[in-house]
Design a protein around this motif. Structure first.
Motif, PDB file in Angstrom:
ATOM      1  N   SER A   1      44.774  49.743  52.671  1.00 42.33           N
ATOM      2  CA  SER A   1      45.687  48.651  52.355  1.00 42.33           C
ATOM      3  C   SER A   1      45.182  47.353  52.979  1.00 42.33           C
ATOM      4  CB  SER A   1      47.085  48.970  52.894  1.00 42.33           C
ATOM      5  OG  SER A   1      47.951  47.876  52.693  1.00 42.33           O
ATOM      6  N   PRO A   2      45.260  46.240  52.267  1.00 44.94           N
ATOM      7  CA  PRO A   2      44.827  44.964  52.858  1.00 44.94           C
ATOM      8  C   PRO A   2      45.776  44.534  53.970  1.00 44.94           C
ATOM      9  CG  PRO A   2      45.855  44.576  50.737  1.00 44.94           C
ATOM     10  CD  PRO A   2      45.716  46.060  50.873  1.00 44.94           C
ATOM     11  N   LEU A   3      45.265  43.749  54.895  1.00 43.45           N
ATOM     12  CA  LEU A   3      46.081  43.263  56.005  1.00 43.45           C
ATOM     13  C   LEU A   3      46.828  42.010  55.581  1.00 43.45           C
ATOM     14  CD1 LEU A   3      43.555  43.726  58.936  1.00 43.45           C
ATOM     15  CD2 LEU A   3      45.276  45.312  58.095  1.00 43.45           C
ATOM     16  N   ARG A   4      48.141  42.065  55.676  1.00 41.83           N
ATOM     17  CA  ARG A   4      48.987  40.940  55.266  1.00 41.83           C
ATOM     18  C   ARG A   4      49.930  40.558  56.407  1.00 41.83           C
ATOM     19  NH1 ARG A   4      50.264  40.134  49.973  1.00 41.83           N
ATOM     20  NH2 ARG A   4      51.486  38.426  50.856  1.00 41.83           N
ATOM     21  N   PRO A   5      49.436  39.852  57.411  1.00 41.23           N
ATOM     22  CA  PRO A   5      50.321  39.475  58.529  1.00 41.23           C
ATOM     23  C   PRO A   5      51.477  38.594  58.092  1.00 41.23           C
ATOM     24  CG  PRO A   5      48.215  38.318  58.659  1.00 41.23           C
ATOM     25  CD  PRO A   5      48.068  39.356  57.588  1.00 41.23           C
ATOM     26  N   LYS A 230      50.486  63.806  55.339  1.00 39.88           N
ATOM     27  CA  LYS A 230      51.615  63.492  54.460  1.00 39.88           C
ATOM     28  C   LYS A 230      51.648  62.015  54.064  1.00 39.88           C
ATOM     29  CE  LYS A 230      56.443  64.802  53.881  1.00 39.88           C
ATOM     30  NZ  LYS A 230      57.646  65.390  54.521  1.00 39.88           N
ATOM     31  N   LEU A 231      50.925  61.160  54.799  1.00 38.90           N
ATOM     32  CA  LEU A 231      50.904  59.731  54.460  1.00 38.90           C
ATOM     33  C   LEU A 231      50.375  59.511  53.046  1.00 38.90           C
ATOM     34  CD1 LEU A 231      49.584  58.063  57.745  1.00 38.90           C
ATOM     35  CD2 LEU A 231      51.890  57.934  56.812  1.00 38.90           C
ATOM     36  N   THR A 232      49.402  60.334  52.641  1.00 38.30           N
ATOM     37  CA  THR A 232      48.856  60.191  51.285  1.00 38.30           C
ATOM     38  C   THR A 232      49.902  60.540  50.248  1.00 38.30           C
ATOM     39  OG1 THR A 232      46.689  60.794  52.159  1.00 38.30           O
ATOM     40  CG2 THR A 232      46.966  60.893  49.779  1.00 38.30           C
ATOM     41  N   GLU A 233      50.732  61.535  50.511  1.00 35.02           N
ATOM     42  CA  GLU A 233      51.788  61.900  49.572  1.00 35.02           C
ATOM     43  C   GLU A 233      52.862  60.822  49.491  1.00 35.02           C
ATOM     44  OE1 GLU A 233      53.385  65.682  50.500  1.00 35.02           O
ATOM     45  OE2 GLU A 233      51.437  66.637  50.835  1.00 35.02           O
ATOM     46  N   ILE A 234      53.115  60.165  50.613  1.00 33.50           N
ATOM     47  CA  ILE A 234      54.196  59.171  50.648  1.00 33.50           C
ATOM     48  C   ILE A 234      53.750  57.844  50.042  1.00 33.50           C
ATOM     49  CG2 ILE A 234      55.714  57.849  52.169  1.00 33.50           C
ATOM     50  CD1 ILE A 234      55.655  60.194  54.101  1.00 33.50           C
ATOM     51  N   TYR A 235      52.549  57.382  50.395  1.00 33.85           N
ATOM     52  CA  TYR A 235      52.108  56.052  49.980  1.00 33.85           C
ATOM     53  C   TYR A 235      50.985  56.075  48.958  1.00 33.85           C
ATOM     54  CZ  TYR A 235      54.970  54.321  53.770  1.00 33.85           C
ATOM     55  OH  TYR A 235      56.035  54.042  54.584  1.00 33.85           O
ATOM     56  N   GLY A 236      50.411  57.242  48.675  1.00 38.79           N
ATOM     57  CA  GLY A 236      49.345  57.323  47.692  1.00 38.79           C
ATOM     58  C   GLY A 236      48.053  56.750  48.218  1.00 38.79           C
ATOM     59  N   THR A 237      47.146  56.432  47.294  1.00 36.27           N
ATOM     60  CA  THR A 237      45.866  55.825  47.650  1.00 36.27           C
ATOM     61  C   THR A 237      45.674  54.556  46.836  1.00 36.27           C
ATOM     62  OG1 THR A 237      44.667  57.083  45.964  1.00 36.27           O
ATOM     63  CG2 THR A 237      44.892  58.106  48.140  1.00 36.27           C
ATOM     64  N   SER A 238      44.536  53.912  47.044  1.00 41.29           N
ATOM     65  CA  SER A 238      44.262  52.686  46.301  1.00 41.29           C
ATOM     66  C   SER A 238      44.053  52.964  44.817  1.00 41.29           C
ATOM     67  CB  SER A 238      43.026  51.993  46.878  1.00 41.29           C
ATOM     68  OG  SER A 238      41.904  52.869  46.817  1.00 41.29           O
ATOM     69  N   TYR A 248      55.527  53.407  42.855  1.00 47.35           N
ATOM     70  CA  TYR A 248      54.944  52.576  43.918  1.00 47.35           C
ATOM     71  C   TYR A 248      53.431  52.736  43.952  1.00 47.35           C
ATOM     72  CZ  TYR A 248      53.636  50.748  48.458  1.00 47.35           C
ATOM     73  OH  TYR A 248      53.028  50.029  49.450  1.00 47.35           O
ATOM     74  N   HIS A 249      52.727  51.595  44.022  1.00 51.21           N
ATOM     75  CA  HIS A 249      51.272  51.570  44.177  1.00 51.21           C
ATOM     76  C   HIS A 249      50.943  50.764  45.435  1.00 51.21           C
ATOM     77  CE1 HIS A 249      50.231  53.216  40.158  1.00 51.21           C
ATOM     78  NE2 HIS A 249      51.396  52.695  39.820  1.00 51.21           N
ATOM     79  N   MET A 250      49.895  51.167  46.081  1.00 50.43           N
ATOM     80  CA  MET A 250      49.449  50.437  47.273  1.00 50.43           C
ATOM     81  C   MET A 250      49.068  49.005  46.894  1.00 50.43           C
ATOM     82  SD  MET A 250      49.101  52.389  50.171  1.00 50.43           S
ATOM     83  CE  MET A 250      47.561  52.100  50.991  1.00 50.43           C
TER      84      MET A 250
END
Length: 377
Positions: A1-5, A230-238, A248-250
């Motif tokens: 994921s890109p950094l978005r401060p 489980k992070l991959t299941e929750i947020y997926g990949t690029s 939801y897409h990253m």
């Protein structure tokens, strides 16, 4: 994921407002008295005054915000807009960014965490940590993982809170320590809850307020193995959507290659650029030698030395001052000797000059006398 401060700060700011409680002054504060104005004719202001007699309060001004015991200007109310709605997708993007930032050692260190003894980031441990039930065992496990310096930093940072919060059941404040992210709670929350600065949360309930305290991402995270998978299941990949979050897409990175210097200096970019513009020829402005010492010295070599010597000649105690004084004395002595030899008696300049005038005057007088005699005849 890109950094978005920027996104993390905005979402954190709005989410942190949703725990506020309403506060306001009493609706009748400052107006709970049967006061009336005395009107005109009594040489006092027409502000309402407290009724009665025999006490200091009687006759005092009331109601006005400038009066003691009066109501405040623009009193606070409980129906303000206390809470903020935040888009769900924005919250998910912010959490994904915070998780990505926590895998970069420079950002974690910049946030103040001591990770010098940590083996790697992100720090993933076996699921056996979820079964720890005693705080003593939890502290030993954290020390073995290299978190000892960070835990000590939290203990050293304990300070008394500034302001009235110290009297409202939140007397002390301290830094944040590591955040433990687990998949199943088999006693880990009970073991971690009494360690200063350490927090534990389930991977299904990740909250930006804990992942980026104060709106600054880069918190030190410790994952259990099952939680990390489980992070991959929750947020997926690029490349793939999130299976557990519908639609939801990253967030997509604005740049595939963040090495901007390499892009600019690449052959593809440099080949289509215009040639470098040469700066127009400029001439140095003419400098006045009478005002500029360097120019004067270049035109008149030795001018600076002579000027310095001239200045020293007027300073007592210097060699130049002594030389000037000796020359003056010698010149004065020579002048006196010349005057004695050549300027005495009738040979002085003034007397010689006056002799010439006397001769001319005598001739003029004689001529005038002759003319007078001729006229008489």
């Amino acid at each position: 994921s890109p950094l978005r401060p920027d996104l993390v700060r905005e979402v954190h700011k709005n989410m942190s407002k949703n725990t506020r409680q309403a506060y306001a002054v009493k609706q009748k504060a400052g107006y709970d008295t049967a006061a009336e104005s005395w009107g005109t004719g009594r040489a006092v202001a027409r502000i309402p005054r407290a009724p009665g007699g025999g006490t200091h309060r009687a006759g005092q001004a009331t109601f006005g915000n400038q009066a003691r015991g009066g109501g405040m200007y623009n009193p606070t109310t409980v129906w303000r807009r206390w809470h903020r709605r935040v888009n769900v997708t924005q919250k998910r993007h912010a959490v994904a960014t915070a998780l990505a930032a926590s895998a970069l050692p420079p950002l974690v260190m910049a946030r103040g965490h001591r990770i010098g003894e940590v083996a790697e980031l992100p720090l993933v441990v076996s699921d056996g940590l979820e079964s720890v039930t005693k705080t003593k065992e939890a502290v030993e496990a954290l020390n073995k993982l290299g978190c000892g310096q960070d835990l000590q930093k939290v203990l050293d940072s304990k300070k008394i809170r500034a302001g009235q919060g110290k009297a409202r059941n939140r007397r002390y404040r301290m830094r944040c320590g590591p955040l433990i992210i687990y998949n199943e709670d088999n006693g880990i929350t009970r073991a971690m809850r009494n360690i200063p600065g350490v927090e534990a949360t389930c991977v299904d309930n990740l909250n930006l307020l804990r992942l980026a305290p104060g709106g600054h991402f880069g918190r030190f995270l410790i994952f259990t193995e099952s939680a990390f998978k489980k992070l991959t299941e929750i947020y997926g990949t690029s490349a793939e959507a999130a299976p557990l979050k519908k639609g939801y897409h990253m967030p997509r990175a604005a740049m595939e290659n963040a090495d901007l210097a390499r892009i600019i200096n690449s052959t593809e970019v440099q080949s289509v650029l215009k040639p470098k513009l040469e700066a127009p020829k400029t001439h140095e402005p003419k400098r006045n030698a009478l005002k500029n010492k360097e120019v004067m010295d270049s035109l008149n070599p030795g001018a600076l030395k002579r000027k310095a010597a001239l200045q020293k000649s007027s300073e007592k105690g210097t060699t130049e001052f002594k030389e000037v004084r000796d020359k003056k004395k010698a010149r004065q002595a020579e002048s006196k000797e010349h005057n004695k030899k050549h300027k005495k008696g009738d040979e002085t300049f003034y007397k010689t000059l006056m002799k010439a005038f006397e001769a001319k005057a005598a001739e003029a007088a004689a001529k005038k006398a002759e003319e007078g005699e001729e006229d008489e005849e």
